[in-house]
Design an enzyme around this catalytic site. Sequence first.
Site, PDB file in Angstrom:
ATOM      1  CD  GLU A  32       1.459  -7.464  24.794  1.00 25.41           C
ATOM      2  OE1 GLU A  32       1.967  -8.203  23.923  1.00 25.41           O
ATOM      3  OE2 GLU A  32       2.092  -7.008  25.770  1.00 25.41           O
ATOM      4  CB  THR A  63      -0.058  -9.183  29.412  1.00 29.21           C
ATOM      5  OG1 THR A  63      -0.866  -8.336  30.240  1.00 29.21           O
ATOM      6  CG2 THR A  63       0.416  -8.388  28.213  1.00 29.21           C
ATOM      7  N   GLY A 123       8.454 -15.980  30.947  1.00 29.42           N
ATOM      8  CA  GLY A 123       7.915 -15.154  32.018  1.00 29.42           C
ATOM      9  C   GLY A 123       9.007 -14.613  32.917  1.00 29.42           C
ATOM     10  CG  HIS A 166      15.803 -12.055  27.947  1.00 31.68           C
ATOM     11  ND1 HIS A 166      16.254 -12.159  29.246  1.00 31.68           N
ATOM     12  CD2 HIS A 166      14.446 -12.103  28.015  1.00 31.68           C
ATOM     13  CE1 HIS A 166      15.222 -12.275  30.065  1.00 31.68           C
ATOM     14  NE2 HIS A 166      14.115 -12.247  29.351  1.00 31.68           N
ATOM     15  CG  ASN A 178      15.979 -19.053  24.442  1.00 33.49           C
ATOM     16  OD1 ASN A 178      15.685 -20.199  24.782  1.00 33.49           O
ATOM     17  ND2 ASN A 178      15.260 -18.005  24.816  1.00 33.49           N
TER      18      ASN A 178
END
Length: 313
Positions: A32, A63, A123, A166, A178
């Site tokens: 990444e 990203t 996000g 999270h 989720n």
Amino acid sequence: MTLSVDQLAEARVALDAPLYADVAGDIDVSFEFFPPKTEKMEETLWRSIATLAPLAPRFVSVTYGAGGSTRERTHATVARIARDTAIPAAAHLTCVEATREEIDSVAQEYWAAGVRHIVALRGDPPVQGARYAAHPGGYENAAALVAGLRRLHPFEISVAAYPECHPDSGDATVDLDNLKRKIDAGAGRAITQFFFEPETFFRFRDAAAKAGIAAEIVPGIMPVSNFAAVQRMSAMCGTDVPAWMGRLFEGLDDLPDARQLVAATLTAELCRKLYAGGVKQFHFYTLNRAELSYAICHLLGLRARFATKVEAA
């Protein structure tokens, strides 16, 4: 001093083992990057891509800033990877501060540029510490974004997973529910937030399987090149930083080369333990620095499969 039979057997195993037991390159990796902000950062990025490309990554992802703050730079970077290299490119896409029509338009541009892989994310709020709120007329969450992308084109879609929950989720059960909604909406892979102990990933993988999540779960690996920076990032995303890690990096603030050596060894050992638990795919958060990720992959037995050259812009 006389050694017991058990101690002798243990000593023999230690002596017979190689000094470093790599995994013979029996893994797949992805990397990444973040889009460059300056000309110098752009040169660094493309040197990094050129360095890591010979390892034949499954894909490289780029990203995407909150509120579209890096939208154009992300698109330009991903499109160039797709155009000028043989590496499959993945673009991050978020729900933040954009309508569905705006997000769909960005996705259509990616498809037109030859990009077939999207990392679909809710996000973070543009203002650090603010509570997330869906944009009026936008996708309310990552599951809705995945479903929207599925309606547009047959994208390959990856989503995020959180082994330590999270920060916005009430508890681990809510968080797994989720994740399952994102997978059920059409995502084929989950990439985890970084973590520092293999048991953290194994517990999460078991919990995900128990929740009926059958999609591939890829551990996200963060090499610790700057311990203070990783502590700050970990605090924001709820990642536990073990005390032993602090001791390993203690006294190395002014010795960057020594930090790199410690980081490479530590991260390679984490990956080796994950491999022993059946993991064969790894996603590295490079922070646009190639040498450290390359060294870790080398320790794991990966070798360059071809030569490549990517010119700086």
